[in-house]
Every structure is written in structure tokens, then in C-alpha cells.
Write a protein that holds these residues in place. Structure first.
Motif, PDB file in Angstrom:
ATOM      1  N   ILE A  63       0.852  -1.207   0.000  1.00 37.78           N
ATOM      2  CA  ILE A  63       0.000   0.000   0.000  1.00 37.78           C
ATOM      3  C   ILE A  63       0.885   1.255   0.000  1.00 37.78           C
ATOM      4  CG2 ILE A  63      -1.579   1.390   1.445  1.00 37.78           C
ATOM      5  CD1 ILE A  63      -2.795  -1.354   2.376  1.00 37.78           C
ATOM      6  N   MET A  93       2.230   1.594  -3.524  1.00 39.49           N
ATOM      7  CA  MET A  93       1.194   1.807  -4.555  1.00 39.49           C
ATOM      8  C   MET A  93       0.618   3.218  -4.488  1.00 39.49           C
ATOM      9  SD  MET A  93      -0.749  -1.873  -4.590  1.00 39.49           S
ATOM     10  CE  MET A  93      -0.002  -3.307  -5.389  1.00 39.49           C
ATOM     11  N   ARG A  94       0.553   3.758  -3.273  1.00 37.14           N
ATOM     12  CA  ARG A  94       0.074   5.135  -3.098  1.00 37.14           C
ATOM     13  C   ARG A  94       0.899   6.125  -3.924  1.00 37.14           C
ATOM     14  NH1 ARG A  94      -0.909   5.191   3.389  1.00 37.14           N
ATOM     15  NH2 ARG A  94      -3.167   5.025   3.237  1.00 37.14           N
ATOM     16  N   GLY A 124      -1.950   3.703  -7.429  1.00 36.54           N
ATOM     17  CA  GLY A 124      -2.817   2.543  -7.208  1.00 36.54           C
ATOM     18  C   GLY A 124      -2.194   1.217  -7.585  1.00 36.54           C
ATOM     19  N   HIS A 146      -9.306   1.482   1.071  1.00 40.41           N
ATOM     20  CA  HIS A 146      -8.372   2.026   0.075  1.00 40.41           C
ATOM     21  C   HIS A 146      -8.977   2.186  -1.328  1.00 40.41           C
ATOM     22  CE1 HIS A 146      -5.116   1.885   2.955  1.00 40.41           C
ATOM     23  NE2 HIS A 146      -5.572   0.699   3.322  1.00 40.41           N
ATOM     24  N   ILE A 189      -6.507   1.435  -5.054  1.00 43.30           N
ATOM     25  CA  ILE A 189      -5.837   0.166  -4.735  1.00 43.30           C
ATOM     26  C   ILE A 189      -6.950  -0.859  -4.542  1.00 43.30           C
ATOM     27  CG2 ILE A 189      -4.211  -1.061  -3.253  1.00 43.30           C
ATOM     28  CD1 ILE A 189      -3.131   1.672  -2.341  1.00 43.30           C
ATOM     29  N   SER A 214      -3.247  -3.450  -7.756  1.00 47.69           N
ATOM     30  CA  SER A 214      -4.178  -4.545  -7.482  1.00 47.69           C
ATOM     31  C   SER A 214      -3.512  -5.553  -6.544  1.00 47.69           C
ATOM     32  CB  SER A 214      -4.568  -5.243  -8.790  1.00 47.69           C
ATOM     33  OG  SER A 214      -5.351  -6.386  -8.511  1.00 47.69           O
TER      34      SER A 214
END
Ligand code: NAD
Length: 261
Positions: free
Chosen positions: A135, A138-139, A143, A183, A188, A145
Motif C-alpha cells: 500500500i 502503490m500510493r 494505485g 483504500h 488500490i 491490485s
């Protein structure tokens, strides 16, 4: 697998745990065949390295790296996620797939605290660590998966008792739903993959007699064990933008078990 290969994951970087065997191995190769660069992580160092060799021999160098990582150890998981960033620049997909099913008799009466704790440490805490560090990365890139491997046994009571395993996979479903909701606006996505019984070492070591195998197959409308590649194809869908409006689902690939009464 033979050419032509696809482009459904081109430009994406995937981290896959349990990449040395079964679902993780098949998913690593399939994701690479669709254009992803892949970090293959496993507690079994040789298994993960063999998966990378396979990918390199099929698709050329620079497509995959391996790392020895025990998902129950925070430091290992942190290094695994950071390897994706240092090697390939980002992480777009995390497949939290590593898991164990203790081969011992594991019903509520006979199981031990050691089996319970080990199962929770790997199957639940390992997923949490993976999500936590993915996370954060990805932030930074808008984003990603995340797919967490649960099991059909978390949706139905298992006839062959495996209480710690079942409880751990129920926790994966619950955690995945909450993460999906929290999220969602950050783009995400989180989905659980719920496989049915498969012809992989994990289950075949547990169902170690013909009687136990047949007992399990009674509950499978399709009447056969699934193949790891059938799970990998579902994971590819969840990883790719083809599932862009899906988050928080319990995605079953189970030969019809959950449809039966
Ligand atoms: P598998 O035994 O073929 O592969 C599991 C891999 O996970 C192995 O390579 C193993 O070394 C690795 N692993 C185990 N502990 C680890 C740890 N602490 N850290 C990192 N890696 C670790 O099994 P599989 O069937 O491919 O299982 C993959 C996932 O699918 C698991 O989460 C399992 O619970 C789930 N699942 C399997 C079945 C089934 O019938 N096989 C059914 C439902 C769900």
C-alpha cells in the motif's frame, strides 16, 4: 505455454509469494507471459530461483528476479516489496499467495497451539505485512491490485477438518474486504481468490490416501481436483485492468463447490 504471448500486464510490476510451487509458480510464468516484470518470492529459495530460470528461458532476461522471503517475517516482506521498486521501479500487483496447511490432524480437539500459531503467522500475518508495505508503494504511483489467496473452506465448512487453516483463510477474506473499502478511493483494489481443492503439493500431502482424496471429491460437482494454472488465470484477471471495477470480492474458482448444497 506457447506464443503468441499477451500484453494484459505490460508495463506492470508484480510481486508473487509462494512463487516456487503450485499457484505461485504458474502465476509467475503467466504474468510474465502477459508482459509483467515479476518478483518471485518464496521461503524455498531454490524453488523461487527455478521459477525465474523458467521465465528467463521462455521470455528472456530482465523479466523476473527471485528472493528468499518468509512472509511471516516483517523484514523479509519489506525487502521483497522494496526489491520490486529497486529492480523494476514500482509495484503494481501484489499476489499474497504463500500459505500452509499443516498436514497434521487439525480439528478443534486435536490441533495444537503451535500449529494454530504457525498457520496464523504465515497465512494471516504474512498477508497483512504484504498489504502494509505494498500500500505504501502503490500510493506513490496512483494505485494497484492486490490479490490475497483464501480458500473455499472459508466460505463453507470443510468436511475434512483443518480448523486452524479454515480460520486463517476466513481472516484473509475479512481483512481483504476491509482493505478494499478503506483504500478504494486510492485506486488500490483488493480481492480474495478462493480456490477449490487442487492437485498441488499443499493438498496432496494433506489428502495422503485414496480414501481421503475421494472423500474430498464427493463435494466437487466437477468431480476432479483443479489445476494450479486454472487459479493463475483467475489471478491474472484480478491483477489486470480487465477487473477494474472489482474490489472486495471473494472470487471462487472451485469446480462448483460453493454452488452445491
Ligand atoms: P504449494 O504447496 O504448491 O505452494 C505453496 C508455496 O508457498 C510453496 O512454494 C512454499 O514454499 C511457499 N511457502 C510456504 N510457507 C511460506 C512462507 N512462510 N513464506 C513464503 N513462502 C512460503 O501450494 P498451493 O496449492 O499452490 O498453495 C498456494 C495458496 O493456495 C496457499 O495460500 C493455499 O492455502 C491456497 N489454497 C490451496 C488450495 C489447494 O487445494 N492446494 C486450495 C485453496 C487454497
Amino acid at each position: 505455454m506457447s506464443p503468441p504471448y499477451g500484453t494484459r500486464l505490460s508495463g506492470k510490476v508484480a510481486v508473487i509469494t509462494g512463487a516456487g510451487s503450485g499457484i505461485g509458480l504458474e502465476s509467475s510464468v503467466l504474468f510474465a507471459s502477459e508482459g509483467a516484470q515479476v518478483v518471485c518470492a518464496d521461503i524455498n529459495e531454490k524453488g523461487a530461483a527455478a521459477t525465474v530460470e523458467k521465465i528467463t528461458s521462455m521470455f528472456g532476461a530482465g523479466r523476473a528476479v527471485s528472493i528468499k522471503a518468509d512472509v511471516s517475517k516483517e523484514e523479509d516482506v519489506k525487502k521483497m516489496i522494496h526489491l520490486a521498486v529497486s529492480e523494476f521501479g514500482k509495484i503494481s500487483i501484489l499476489f499474497n499467495n504463500a500459505g500452509i496447511m499443516h498436514p497434521a490432524d487439525d480439528n478443534a480437539i486435536t490441533t495444537s497451539e503451535d500449529i494454530w500459531d504457525l498457520t496464523m503467522k504465515i497465512n494471516v500475518k504474512g498477508v497483512w505485512w504484504g498489504c502494509k508495505y505494498a500500500i505504501e508503494e502503490m500510493r506513490k504511483t496512483g494505485g494497484g491490485s492486490i490479490i490475497n489467496t483464501a480458500s473455499f473452506v472459508a466460505l463453507r465448512g470443510a468436511a475434512t477438518p483443518q480448523i486452524a487453516y479454515t480460520a486463517s483463510k476466513g481472516a484473509v477474506l475479512a481483512m481483504t474486504r476491509e482493505l478494499a473499502v478503506v483504500h478504494a478511493k486510492e485506486n488500490i483494489r483488493f480481492n480474495s481468490l478462493c480456490p477449490g481443492p487442487l492437485k498441488t503439493p499443499l493438498l496432496m500431502e494433506f489428502l495422503n490416501t485414496e480414501e481421503k482424496k475421494n472423500r474430498r471429491l464427493v463435494h466437487v460437482p466437477m468431480g476432479r481436483f483443479g489445476e494450479a494454472i486454472e487459479q493463475a488465470k483467475a489471478a491474472l484477471f484480478l491483477a489486470s485492468d480487465d477487473s477494474s471495477y472489482m474490489t472486495g470480492t471473494d472470487f471462487t474458482v472451485d469446480g462448483g463447490i460453493c454452488a452445491a448444497y
